[in-house]
Every structure is written in structure tokens, then in C-alpha cells.
Design a protein around this motif. Structure first.
Motif, mmCIF file in Angstrom:
data_model
loop_
_atom_site.group_PDB
_atom_site.id
_atom_site.type_symbol
_atom_site.label_atom_id
_atom_site.label_comp_id
_atom_site.label_asym_id
_atom_site.label_seq_id
_atom_site.Cartn_x
_atom_site.Cartn_y
_atom_site.Cartn_z
ATOM 1 N N PRO A 63 0.832 -1.214 0.000
ATOM 2 C CA PRO A 63 0.000 0.000 0.000
ATOM 3 C C PRO A 63 0.868 1.266 0.000
ATOM 4 O O PRO A 63 1.861 1.325 0.733
ATOM 5 N N ASN A 64 0.478 2.261 -0.824
ATOM 6 C CA ASN A 64 1.293 3.476 -0.883
ATOM 7 C C ASN A 64 1.054 4.387 0.326
ATOM 8 O O ASN A 64 1.566 5.485 0.399
ATOM 9 N N THR A 65 0.279 3.875 1.295
ATOM 10 C CA THR A 65 0.089 4.592 2.557
ATOM 11 C C THR A 65 1.007 4.031 3.649
ATOM 12 O O THR A 65 1.010 4.534 4.772
ATOM 13 N N ASP A 66 1.792 2.998 3.312
ATOM 14 C CA ASP A 66 2.643 2.339 4.302
ATOM 15 C C ASP A 66 4.008 3.019 4.341
ATOM 16 O O ASP A 66 4.822 2.853 3.425
ATOM 17 N N PRO A 67 4.287 3.810 5.408
ATOM 18 C CA PRO A 67 5.551 4.545 5.453
ATOM 19 C C PRO A 67 6.770 3.626 5.505
ATOM 20 O O PRO A 67 7.866 4.035 5.124
ATOM 21 N N SER A 68 6.592 2.366 5.945
ATOM 22 C CA SER A 68 7.738 1.470 6.078
ATOM 23 C C SER A 68 8.298 1.049 4.721
ATOM 24 O O SER A 68 9.411 0.539 4.636
ATOM 25 N N ILE A 69 7.524 1.245 3.651
ATOM 26 C CA ILE A 69 8.030 0.854 2.330
ATOM 27 C C ILE A 69 8.256 2.069 1.429
ATOM 28 O O ILE A 69 8.415 1.935 0.217
ATOM 29 N N GLU A 76 12.802 -5.259 -5.325
ATOM 30 C CA GLU A 76 12.404 -5.979 -4.105
ATOM 31 C C GLU A 76 10.930 -6.371 -4.197
ATOM 32 O O GLU A 76 10.539 -7.482 -3.821
ATOM 33 N N ILE A 77 10.114 -5.476 -4.716
ATOM 34 C CA ILE A 77 8.691 -5.793 -4.922
ATOM 35 C C ILE A 77 8.573 -7.028 -5.822
ATOM 36 O O ILE A 77 7.808 -7.952 -5.536
ATOM 37 N N ARG A 79 10.765 -9.387 -6.343
ATOM 38 C CA ARG A 79 11.237 -10.593 -5.646
ATOM 39 C C ARG A 79 10.131 -11.155 -4.756
ATOM 40 O O ARG A 79 9.891 -12.364 -4.731
ATOM 41 N N VAL A 80 9.450 -10.265 -4.047
ATOM 42 C CA VAL A 80 8.350 -10.704 -3.173
ATOM 43 C C VAL A 80 7.207 -11.281 -4.013
ATOM 44 O O VAL A 80 6.661 -12.344 -3.695
ATOM 45 N N VAL A 81 6.865 -10.592 -5.090
ATOM 46 C CA VAL A 81 5.750 -11.037 -5.934
ATOM 47 C C VAL A 81 6.051 -12.419 -6.540
ATOM 48 O O VAL A 81 5.202 -13.320 -6.510
ATOM 49 N N ALA A 82 7.255 -12.601 -7.072
ATOM 50 C CA ALA A 82 7.613 -13.896 -7.658
ATOM 51 C C ALA A 82 7.539 -14.986 -6.594
ATOM 52 O O ALA A 82 7.087 -16.109 -6.863
ATOM 53 N N GLY A 83 7.946 -14.656 -5.374
ATOM 54 C CA GLY A 83 7.853 -15.617 -4.270
ATOM 55 C C GLY A 83 6.415 -15.987 -3.966
ATOM 56 O O GLY A 83 6.097 -17.165 -3.774
ATOM 57 N N ARG A 84 5.536 -14.988 -3.947
ATOM 58 C CA ARG A 84 4.114 -15.257 -3.673
ATOM 59 C C ARG A 84 3.501 -16.133 -4.765
ATOM 60 O O ARG A 84 2.707 -17.026 -4.482
ATOM 61 N N VAL A 85 3.857 -15.842 -6.004
ATOM 62 C CA VAL A 85 3.323 -16.612 -7.135
ATOM 63 C C VAL A 85 3.761 -18.072 -7.007
ATOM 64 O O VAL A 85 2.967 -19.004 -7.182
ATOM 65 N N ARG A 86 5.032 -18.277 -6.662
ATOM 66 C CA ARG A 86 5.550 -19.650 -6.535
ATOM 67 C C ARG A 86 4.951 -20.349 -5.309
ATOM 68 O O ARG A 86 4.637 -21.533 -5.359
ATOM 69 N N GLU A 87 4.789 -19.599 -4.219
ATOM 70 C CA GLU A 87 4.157 -20.179 -3.014
ATOM 71 C C GLU A 87 2.720 -20.606 -3.307
ATOM 72 O O GLU A 87 2.209 -21.549 -2.687
ATOM 73 N N LEU A 121 13.318 -11.748 -10.691
ATOM 74 C CA LEU A 121 12.239 -12.739 -10.796
ATOM 75 C C LEU A 121 12.770 -14.165 -10.764
ATOM 76 O O LEU A 121 11.979 -15.112 -10.716
ATOM 77 N N ASP A 122 14.114 -14.317 -10.823
ATOM 78 C CA ASP A 122 14.731 -15.635 -10.950
ATOM 79 C C ASP A 122 14.118 -16.371 -12.145
ATOM 80 O O ASP A 122 13.662 -17.514 -12.035
#
Ligand code: MG
Length: 158
Positions: A63-69, A76-77, A79-87, A121-122
Motif C-alpha cells: 500500500p502506498n500509505t505504508d511509510p515502512s516501504i 524488491e517488490i 522478488r516478493v511477488v515472484a515468491g508469492r506466485v511460486r508459493e 524474478l529468478d
């Protein structure tokens, strides 16, 4: 079973921001505005992958309201997305994408973008398509107010 997903993104071009497209920093007088590094191509690809896997979109995940990102690298986004797709039980088959930008010239950077996306994306480079076109000087893209990107992704049951 093979599934496909579609992604579209657009960001505004502004002064005082670096221009990052497909994970590559490109020398230019303007950059894309956004909560992350605003890499419009990577965002379109992320949404295409998430859509193909039946997962919530990038705005849900980051979310673009999340100050932590704030300022997060879109690699990095990805990498996370590819991981979620594979999971979720899918392998990524291929990606195809198009950048729509009036300036700067994108073609000289395509190989570097493919290499960066391949790492994030590996996924082997030959499975990643990136094309670039202008908007023939029409509309907000033609006036240089922003850059848009479209992407499709194919995934299969792993
Ligand atoms: Mg975006």
C-alpha cells in the motif's frame, strides 16, 4: 493448466527524481513520481504476475500509505511477488511487456532491463519480453507528462 494475467501502470514524470525503468537507472532530466522508486514497468509486471496467480494486486501487497516501504526498490517488490506466485503453486512461464514513453529513448536500455528483471524474478532472460514505443506525440504521454507500461504474464501449475 496455464493462466495469464494483465498489468497496467502509469506514473507522472517530475523534476528531482531518478528515472528507474525495469530496474535500470536511466540518465534523464526527469524521473517518475511515486511512493516506491516508481518503476512503472516493474509495477505492471508485478500486477500481471499477481493476476495470473489469482492473487491481490500490488496496491494490496504494497500500500502506498505504508511509510515502512517508502522508497522501496521495485526489484524488491518483484522478488516478493515472484515468491508469492511460486508459493501459490505456480511457475512463471513468461512475461511480455511494453513501455510507452515519448522520451528518453528506451531501446538502448532493453538488455540491461531484461538482465535486472531476470535476476529479480529468478526467470531466464529469454522468457522476459520488453518492448518500447512512443505515443506518437499524443496525449499525456506524448506531452512527456508521464510514462505508462503494460504487461502480460503466463504461469503454469508447478
Ligand atoms: Mg506504480
Amino acid at each position: 493448466m496455464t493462466r495469464v494475467g494483465i498489468g497496467y501502470d502509469v506514473h507522472r514524470l517530475v523534476r528531482g527524481r531518478p528515472l528507474i525503468l525495469g530496474g535500470v537507472r536511466i540518465d534523464h532530466d526527469l524521473g517518475l513520481e511515486g511512493h516506491s522508486d516508481a518503476d512503472v514497468l516493474s509495477h505492471a509486471i508485478a500486477d500481471a504476475l499477481l493476476g495470473a496467480a489469482g492473487l491481490p494486486d500490488i496496491g494490496n501487497l504494497f500500500p502506498n500509505t505504508d511509510p515502512s516501504i517508502e522508497g522501496i526498490s521495485s526489484q524488491e517488490i518483484l522478488r516478493v511477488v515472484a515468491g508469492r506466485v511460486r508459493e501459490a503453486g505456480f511457475e512463471i512461464v513468461n512475461i511480455d511487456s511494453t513501455l510507452v514513453a515519448e522520451r528518453p529513448r528506451i531501446t538502448p536500455h532493453l538488455d540491461a532491463m531484461r538482465a535486472a528483471l531476470s535476476r529479480s524474478l529468478d526467470l531466464p532472460g529469454p522468457r522476459i519480453g520488453i518492448k518500447a514505443t512512443t505515443n506518437e506525440a499524443m496525449g499525456f504521454i506524448g506531452r512527456g507528462e508521464g510514462i505508462a507500461a503494460l504487461a502480460v504474464a503466463g504461469v503454469g501449475a508447478a
